[in-house]
Design a protein around this motif. Structure first.
Motif, PDB file in Angstrom:
ATOM      1  N   PHE A   9       0.753  -1.083   0.352  1.00 10.57           N
ATOM      2  CA  PHE A   9      -0.382  -0.272  -0.083  1.00 10.57           C
ATOM      3  C   PHE A   9       0.912   1.431   0.019  1.00 10.57           C
ATOM      4  CE2 PHE A   9      -2.997  -3.291   1.591  1.00 10.57           C
ATOM      5  CZ  PHE A   9      -4.059  -2.920   0.958  1.00 10.57           C
ATOM      6  N   SER A  10       0.496   2.233  -1.049  1.00 14.69           N
ATOM      7  CA  SER A  10       1.607   3.489  -0.363  1.00 14.69           C
ATOM      8  C   SER A  10       0.458   4.783  -1.595  1.00 14.69           C
ATOM      9  CB  SER A  10       1.618   3.466  -2.409  1.00 14.69           C
ATOM     10  OG  SER A  10       0.995   3.293  -2.968  1.00 14.69           O
ATOM     11  N   LYS A  17      -3.655   4.292   4.239  1.00 12.67           N
ATOM     12  CA  LYS A  17      -2.714   3.302   4.200  1.00 12.67           C
ATOM     13  C   LYS A  17      -3.023   2.374   5.389  1.00 12.67           C
ATOM     14  CE  LYS A  17       1.214   5.906   3.989  1.00 12.67           C
ATOM     15  NZ  LYS A  17       0.383   6.888   3.898  1.00 12.67           N
ATOM     16  N   LEU A  98       9.832   0.153  -4.887  1.00  8.12           N
ATOM     17  CA  LEU A  98       8.577  -0.330  -5.766  1.00  8.12           C
ATOM     18  C   LEU A  98       9.387  -0.763  -6.452  1.00  8.12           C
ATOM     19  CD1 LEU A  98       5.994  -1.548  -6.675  1.00  8.12           C
ATOM     20  CD2 LEU A  98       5.326   0.439  -8.016  1.00  8.12           C
ATOM     21  N   HIS A 111       0.471  -3.528  -5.656  1.00  4.57           N
ATOM     22  CA  HIS A 111       0.994  -2.576  -5.510  1.00  4.57           C
ATOM     23  C   HIS A 111      -0.903  -1.681  -6.016  1.00  4.57           C
ATOM     24  CE1 HIS A 111       2.438   1.948  -6.362  1.00  4.57           C
ATOM     25  NE2 HIS A 111       2.077   1.551  -5.015  1.00  4.57           N
ATOM     26  N   ILE A 112      -0.513  -1.496  -4.592  1.00  7.44           N
ATOM     27  CA  ILE A 112      -2.703  -0.900  -4.165  1.00  7.44           C
ATOM     28  C   ILE A 112      -2.048   0.977  -3.522  1.00  7.44           C
ATOM     29  CG2 ILE A 112      -4.852  -0.895  -3.063  1.00  7.44           C
ATOM     30  CD1 ILE A 112      -3.935  -3.885  -2.998  1.00  7.44           C
ATOM     31  N   HIS A 113      -2.441   1.599  -4.583  1.00 10.03           N
ATOM     32  CA  HIS A 113      -2.583   3.412  -4.149  1.00 10.03           C
ATOM     33  C   HIS A 113      -3.480   4.248  -3.478  1.00 10.03           C
ATOM     34  CE1 HIS A 113      -0.218   7.129  -4.439  1.00 10.03           C
ATOM     35  NE2 HIS A 113      -0.685   7.435  -4.852  1.00 10.03           N
ATOM     36  N   LEU A 151       4.118   6.816  -7.545  1.00 12.54           N
ATOM     37  CA  LEU A 151       3.603   5.864  -7.042  1.00 12.54           C
ATOM     38  C   LEU A 151       1.808   5.911  -7.857  1.00 12.54           C
ATOM     39  CD1 LEU A 151       5.466   5.130  -4.302  1.00 12.54           C
ATOM     40  CD2 LEU A 151       5.796   3.829  -5.835  1.00 12.54           C
ATOM     41  N   ARG A 152       1.911   6.883  -7.871  1.00 13.81           N
ATOM     42  CA  ARG A 152       0.220   6.714  -8.482  1.00 13.81           C
ATOM     43  C   ARG A 152       0.071   6.205 -10.198  1.00 13.81           C
ATOM     44  NH1 ARG A 152      -1.771  11.196 -10.385  1.00 13.81           N
ATOM     45  NH2 ARG A 152      -1.585  12.171  -8.349  1.00 13.81           N
ATOM     46  N   ALA A 155       0.904   2.470 -10.213  1.00 15.48           N
ATOM     47  CA  ALA A 155      -0.231   1.434  -9.030  1.00 15.48           C
ATOM     48  C   ALA A 155      -0.870   0.248 -10.103  1.00 15.48           C
ATOM     49  CB  ALA A 155      -1.206   2.016  -8.506  1.00 15.48           C
ATOM     50  N   ASP A 156      -0.841  -0.807  -9.167  1.00 10.60           N
ATOM     51  CA  ASP A 156      -1.878  -2.049 -10.213  1.00 10.60           C
ATOM     52  C   ASP A 156      -3.054  -2.091 -10.002  1.00 10.60           C
ATOM     53  OD1 ASP A 156       0.774  -3.243 -10.980  1.00 10.60           O
ATOM     54  OD2 ASP A 156       0.711  -4.275  -8.782  1.00 10.60           O
TER      55      ASP A 156
END
Length: 156
Positions: A9-10, A17, A98, A111-113, A151-152, A155-156
């Motif tokens: 989580f970012s 988070k 990441l 990866h969840i932002h 990071l956004r 994200a996946d």
């Protein structure tokens, strides 16, 4: 994918988070690790104030700039994470970390932002006990810009 899952989580300060990482950890029974927890530990060891957000951000940035791979592995080791099994990571704050996580965990990594409006993020941080002036200053730290943009986008 190997059957294990690494949830990372970012998000900026106050984005949720920790709350979502804890909820996922509890729901799935996965151990949880925190970059912030490790950085606070480092700060405490060096005699710093573990509650000073700027110091925490600066120390994390130093660790990442020095050796992202070593920082990642030290964080996982500090929390005694078995890298062969599923786990949850909270507080992903740097694209280089990441990238290291993707290198180590490949398709097992999700990866969840998270994002929150500035006012909501500020209110959440203050509600959990952070000093409003410290939160304002922390939200302007260079790390927050990196989190908000790179990071956004990653994200996946």
């Amino acid at each position: 994918m190997t059957g294990k899952v690494v949830l990372a989580f970012s998000g900026q300060i106050g984005s949720g988070k920790s709350s979502l990482a804890k909820a996922n950890s509890d729901e799935f029974g996965f151990p949880r690790t925190s970059f912030g927890g490790y950085v606070r530990h480092l700060g405490q060891q060096s005699g710093g104030d573990e509650g000073d957000r700027k110091s925490i951000q600066d120390e994390g940035e130093r660790q990442v700039n020095n050796d992202p791979s070593a920082f990642l592995l030290a964080t996982l080791d500090y929390h005694d994470v078995d890298k062969a099994n599923s786990f949850v990571v909270e507080g992903l704050r740097h694209i280089s970390i990441l990238n290291e996580m993707r290198r180590f965990f490949g398709a097992d990594l999700i990866h969840i932002h998270l994002e929150a409006a500035d006012q909501i993020a500020f209110e959440r941080a203050v509600a959990r006990g952070d000093d409003p002036k410290v939160v304002e200053r922390a939200l302007r730290h260079t790390v927050e810009a990196d989190v908000a943009i790179t990071l956004r986008e990653a994200a996946d």
